[in-house]
Scaffold this active site. Structure first.
Site, PDB file in Angstrom:
ATOM      1  N   HIS A  62      10.836   0.503 -11.754  1.00 37.63           N
ATOM      2  CA  HIS A  62      11.854   0.862 -12.742  1.00 37.63           C
ATOM      3  C   HIS A  62      11.142   1.088 -14.086  1.00 37.63           C
ATOM      4  O   HIS A  62      10.213   0.351 -14.438  1.00 37.63           O
ATOM      5  CB  HIS A  62      12.920  -0.232 -12.870  1.00 37.63           C
ATOM      6  N   ASP A  64      11.575   0.542 -17.194  1.00 32.73           N
ATOM      7  CA  ASP A  64      11.374  -0.470 -18.237  1.00 32.73           C
ATOM      8  C   ASP A  64      10.272  -1.463 -17.871  1.00 32.73           C
ATOM      9  O   ASP A  64      10.000  -2.390 -18.645  1.00 32.73           O
ATOM     10  CB  ASP A  64      12.691  -1.194 -18.570  1.00 32.73           C
ATOM     11  N   HIS A  65       9.624  -1.252 -16.727  1.00 31.81           N
ATOM     12  CA  HIS A  65       8.509  -2.121 -16.332  1.00 31.81           C
ATOM     13  C   HIS A  65       7.198  -1.369 -16.161  1.00 31.81           C
ATOM     14  O   HIS A  65       6.172  -1.999 -15.937  1.00 31.81           O
ATOM     15  CB  HIS A  65       8.867  -2.875 -15.044  1.00 31.81           C
ATOM     16  N   ASP A 210      12.167  -8.344 -11.819  1.00 30.44           N
ATOM     17  CA  ASP A 210      13.607  -8.591 -11.850  1.00 30.44           C
ATOM     18  C   ASP A 210      14.053  -9.107 -10.475  1.00 30.44           C
ATOM     19  O   ASP A 210      13.534  -8.673  -9.469  1.00 30.44           O
ATOM     20  CB  ASP A 210      14.353  -7.295 -12.119  1.00 30.44           C
TER      21      ASP A 210
END
Lengths: 301, 301
Positions: A62, A64-65, A210
């Site tokens: 993802h 945001d990582h 996450d």
């Protein structure tokens, strides 16, 4: 063991908050964990020396990582890096990075090694004489791993005042530090515990972001010194956890309690909340030793 | 015509400088030009409304010009965008973006259109009734285009005091504004120039980054209102221009002079220089009307 939070907010970079990235300094290693957009700027801001980063661990694909990874790899080249760089992350990460480097006609001049992950079980991804890093399979919307960083026990401490009471040749010291007894020339056996003290306690760090609430990982992270566990939501949005594959502050605290960890560090907050102290408050109703991550915060454990 | 500089430094994002990205507001359009890492944060910082961006122009596939694109595309989705987005850039850009979206299992919910460029000649990439955007082929280390934004001439201005002198039916007004003469019922011809004034002058903006000194583009940008031309180096590093495919401040000024542009805006400074005013000083020895871009600077032309 020093943990620097470069970013700990979910979803998107914003004016004053960054997506996930953190630096773990342990046993002379500088490990970069996740690499959201803007990570290279946060590394500069936090005065982390680029050349000391040799291993980058990416939990999942993802944005945001990992959207900051290709830029960091490119910047290493501009800084004329020549030491190898190792990237650990889900299968596909090599294709993403190499495609971009190829189309920009700018391959790296330093050795770039990808270690692509596909296992759904925990696997050791890096190991040397002092530290071991293994994956923590996480339950998220896409294939995702946390990472467990474990110091290895060092040698036992030689109690010189005790050792000198006997006529022990220096050649035996190394063996004693490894935990062996000593047999003197006259056949006398001196028990190791009389000559040594326990090695300094090992530390360990578990990074779990996450993930939805999932007790399967508890045996892997049992008793770690520090657990970073995502807490995207407060209890008021607990109903969103299942559909988004995330956890609440109370979920994280429950895992911390059941895994009997030393300290729980919360992060990966949804940007809908203005006051992240609320995460701590909610978690503390379940687990006592809670810290909240925030961008630029440094923890010494 | 309003130009907002989100970033105008070369190579890498740093603590206080951003790689190339700028926003051109012209005729109710908001055009995003290049999209280095961190662009979405700079858009927020400069209070540019995300939803108003419908067209993004990418000059080339070096990271400092497009590594922020995939994050912006992802953020649009998180903001529940539903209006179409058009991306104009070199062939390969679609593969880069779609691969990352595919591997993160997060396709956009809004229509995403790629317009991939391969032509080495200038081509029109966008056009409506008020504006035309065409490529400016640039000479760099990889395939690279600048972009020329040209207002179209509006209708001629009706001089009502003159029109009312005659018995002209309102139905003819539109024809007059288009520049036609009027023939009265008695056969009298009234010349258009008696009834109208010239339309307001059109404005144009040429974005040229990155490029080495190259006079081939001069006919394309002849007489533009504003020319943004890269100036990576000062004269002291002129020798680096050829090998890196970049220009010096004096190179940019020479192009501006030969193309007889209105204003020259400099940018894409190498981060080796501490004082960007020096770029202006050097350029002004050749061309008078020079402005220097800087992150967060807004120009009204």
């Amino acid at each position: 063991m020093k943990l620097t939070i470069l970013g700990c907010y979910s979803a998107t970079p914003r004016t004053f908050t960054n997506p996930t990235s953190q630096v773990l300094e342990i046993n002379n290693h500088i490990f970069l964990i996740d690499c959201g957009e803007g990570t290279q700027v946060e590394l500069r801001r936090n005065r982390i020396k680029f050349s000391r980063i040799k291993h980058i661990f990416i939990s999942h694909l993802h944005g945001d990582h990992f959207f900051g990874l290709v830029g960091l790899i490119s910047t290493f080249r501009l800084l004329t890096r020549d030491t190898p760089l190792h990237i650990y992350g889900p299968k596909g990460i090599k294709e993403i990075i190499t495609l971009q480097l190829k189309l920009s006609n700018s391959w790296t001049d330093y050795p770039l090694h990808f270690h692509e992950l596909i296992s759904k079980d925990s696997v050791v991804v890096f190991e040397d004489e002092k530290i071991k890093v293994s994956t923590i399979p996480l339950q998220h919307r896409v294939y995702c791993n946390g990472f467990l960083f474990q110091e290895k026990p060092g040698d036992r401490k030689l109690l010189m005042s005790k050792v000198l009471n006997y006529d022990i040749d220096v050649a035996y010291y190394r063996s004693i530090k490894k935990g062996n007894d000593v047999i003197l020339d006259d056949g006398t056996v001196i028990a190791n515990e009389e000559l040594t003290d326990d090695p300094k306690p090992v530390k360990s760090y578990a990074f779990c972001s996450d993930t939805k609430y999932d007790e399967n990982k508890i045996p892997l992270i049992k008793g770690v010194t520090v657990l970073y566990h995502e807490s995207t939501f407060l209890e008021s949005h607990q109903h969103l956890c299942a559909t988004t594959g995330h956890s609440s502050a109370k979920d994280a605290a429950t895992i911390a309690k059941k895994a009997e960890v030393g300290t729980l560090v919360l992060g990966h907050y949804s940007t809908r909340y203005n006051d992240i102290e609320l995460f701590k408050e909610e978690a503390k109703t379940i687990f006592k030793n809670v810290e909240i991550a925030d961008d630029g915060k440094v923890f010494d454990f």
